[in-house]
Design a protein around this motif. Sequence first.
Motif, PDB file in Angstrom:
ATOM      1  N   LEU A 129       0.829  -1.201   0.000  1.00 56.91           N
ATOM      2  CA  LEU A 129       0.000   0.000   0.000  1.00 56.91           C
ATOM      3  C   LEU A 129       0.866   1.255   0.000  1.00 56.91           C
ATOM      4  O   LEU A 129       1.965   1.274   0.561  1.00 56.91           O
ATOM      5  CB  LEU A 129      -0.924   0.016   1.219  1.00 56.91           C
ATOM      6  N   THR A 130       0.343   2.289  -0.629  1.00 55.87           N
ATOM      7  CA  THR A 130       1.058   3.556  -0.712  1.00 55.87           C
ATOM      8  C   THR A 130       1.132   4.224   0.653  1.00 55.87           C
ATOM      9  O   THR A 130       0.199   4.153   1.449  1.00 55.87           O
ATOM     10  CB  THR A 130       0.325   4.496  -1.692  1.00 55.87           C
ATOM     11  N   SER A 131       2.255   4.861   0.925  1.00 56.05           N
ATOM     12  CA  SER A 131       2.397   5.653   2.141  1.00 56.05           C
ATOM     13  C   SER A 131       1.804   7.038   1.887  1.00 56.05           C
ATOM     14  O   SER A 131       2.140   7.692   0.894  1.00 56.05           O
ATOM     15  CB  SER A 131       3.873   5.774   2.519  1.00 56.05           C
ATOM     16  N   ARG A 132       0.929   7.468   2.803  1.00 53.77           N
ATOM     17  CA  ARG A 132       0.248   8.755   2.628  1.00 53.77           C
ATOM     18  C   ARG A 132       0.413   9.584   3.889  1.00 53.77           C
ATOM     19  O   ARG A 132       0.235   9.093   5.009  1.00 53.77           O
ATOM     20  CB  ARG A 132      -1.238   8.542   2.347  1.00 53.77           C
ATOM     21  N   PHE A 133       0.717  10.884   3.701  1.00 56.93           N
ATOM     22  CA  PHE A 133       0.924  11.763   4.853  1.00 56.93           C
ATOM     23  C   PHE A 133       0.951  13.214   4.388  1.00 56.93           C
ATOM     24  O   PHE A 133       1.095  13.507   3.200  1.00 56.93           O
ATOM     25  CB  PHE A 133       2.249  11.422   5.550  1.00 56.93           C
ATOM     26  N   TRP A 134       0.798  14.114   5.358  1.00 55.55           N
ATOM     27  CA  TRP A 134       1.027  15.536   5.145  1.00 55.55           C
ATOM     28  C   TRP A 134       2.388  15.871   5.729  1.00 55.55           C
ATOM     29  O   TRP A 134       2.733  15.409   6.815  1.00 55.55           O
ATOM     30  CB  TRP A 134      -0.041  16.382   5.838  1.00 55.55           C
ATOM     31  N   ILE A 135       3.153  16.680   5.027  1.00 60.97           N
ATOM     32  CA  ILE A 135       4.474  17.075   5.515  1.00 60.97           C
ATOM     33  C   ILE A 135       4.561  18.593   5.532  1.00 60.97           C
ATOM     34  O   ILE A 135       4.097  19.262   4.595  1.00 60.97           O
ATOM     35  CB  ILE A 135       5.600  16.452   4.653  1.00 60.97           C
TER      36      ILE A 135
END
Length: 425
Positions: free
Chosen positions: A178-184
């Motif tokens: 699964l893709t890694s998803r986040f706000w940076i």
Amino acid sequence: MPSTKYKKVVVVFKRTKYELDLETYGSIQAYKEVARQNPEVFERTLESHERQLESRNFLKAQVFPEADFVFRENFDPENGTKYDLIVAHGGDNHFTYVAHLAGNTPLIGCNSDPHSSVGALLGFTAEELKIAVKNNFNQTQMESWSLLDTEILYPNGTKLKTVPAICELSIRNNSPDLTSRFWISYQGQKEEQKCSGLLVYTGAGSTGWISSCFPKKFSPFSKHEPFFHVYSREIRVKSRETEFSLADFRALDQVEVISEMNGGLAVDSLTERHYPFPPYAKATIRLSPEKLSVIVPLKRGESMQDLPYEIEQKRINGTVIVQIKGRMESGPLDRITQTILDEMVGTDRKHLILDFSELRYISSLGIRMILDVKMNLQKRNKEMALVGVTSSILQVFHLLGLSNAFQFYPDREEALKSFEESSKP
């Protein structure tokens, strides 16, 4: 041979893979039965085990006869303050594990098996450490390595501070499919990213895996630099016009990452240092005010005037011979590349011989720079050969899967003969 500089020493061992496997399978017979389909792997594991036992015994008998010796699971960090020096005997991962427990005590990395391990963080072999102790560490220096502090704020309000990272932090989805998803966020900028994982690294983590990440804007940097780098690996974009400002950058201030996934945050690639990073958890990453004190050989190349290697050049007809002596591990390695390419300018210079007979060590970065030289010469229809490569350095080529990318000869004469044969019509 006690040292007057470091009187109270503890050597922290790591159990070999053979020892751990034998414990898992219960007996040598059961172990061999499990490994019967890959007997060469078993033999290689056993040979490495035997070399590491020899190295342990060498440290006990000839280097630190009055030291304390413990396996890492028995090393109590509370007792670390009673020592003047901690020696981590193993590989890079073991070094980082021990470094997490070292506190302010000076640390040495000793490669337990240079034959099969590159050991980019390790300054000494057991034999080199014997010489350092005999000379009362006069030919060594203390480096202060930068560390990363990370605090995770969980959705329920709980705060957790991880152990300081020596090399890198890896933030990614717990499911590799699964893709890694986040706000940076960094210095007022904030963006949402999807990638295969976020890598945050110091200079200690920039010499190995980062050199294989593409595209990248930054070269490896020194372990003591007052900044860190952030790299979004294999970032996903919806269109070619999409640009990310926080996908590959140098950080001088804190970086915040907010999770949108059932993820994890790993410190220095250690399973013992893995922290949950669920949706809406926020990680704040900054340089630590503390430093890691590491003793290394003198002249590792922190400046252009103080290099860990020497270069000698000569020319025989159309062949340029460059001999590299010392250690290709840190410092301005690009000077070697530039020196070689400058020597190869001219249509009458068709062949290059790199003489490694007096090269004691080469890092993975050093080999990749030599590969860059080869690719550059190939574009100009020029040949290159390596001579005098020792078995330990050849093993580094094998570990990187690059042993078939180069031509190896035992000495200069054989390489010159090969060039003469290839030049015949």
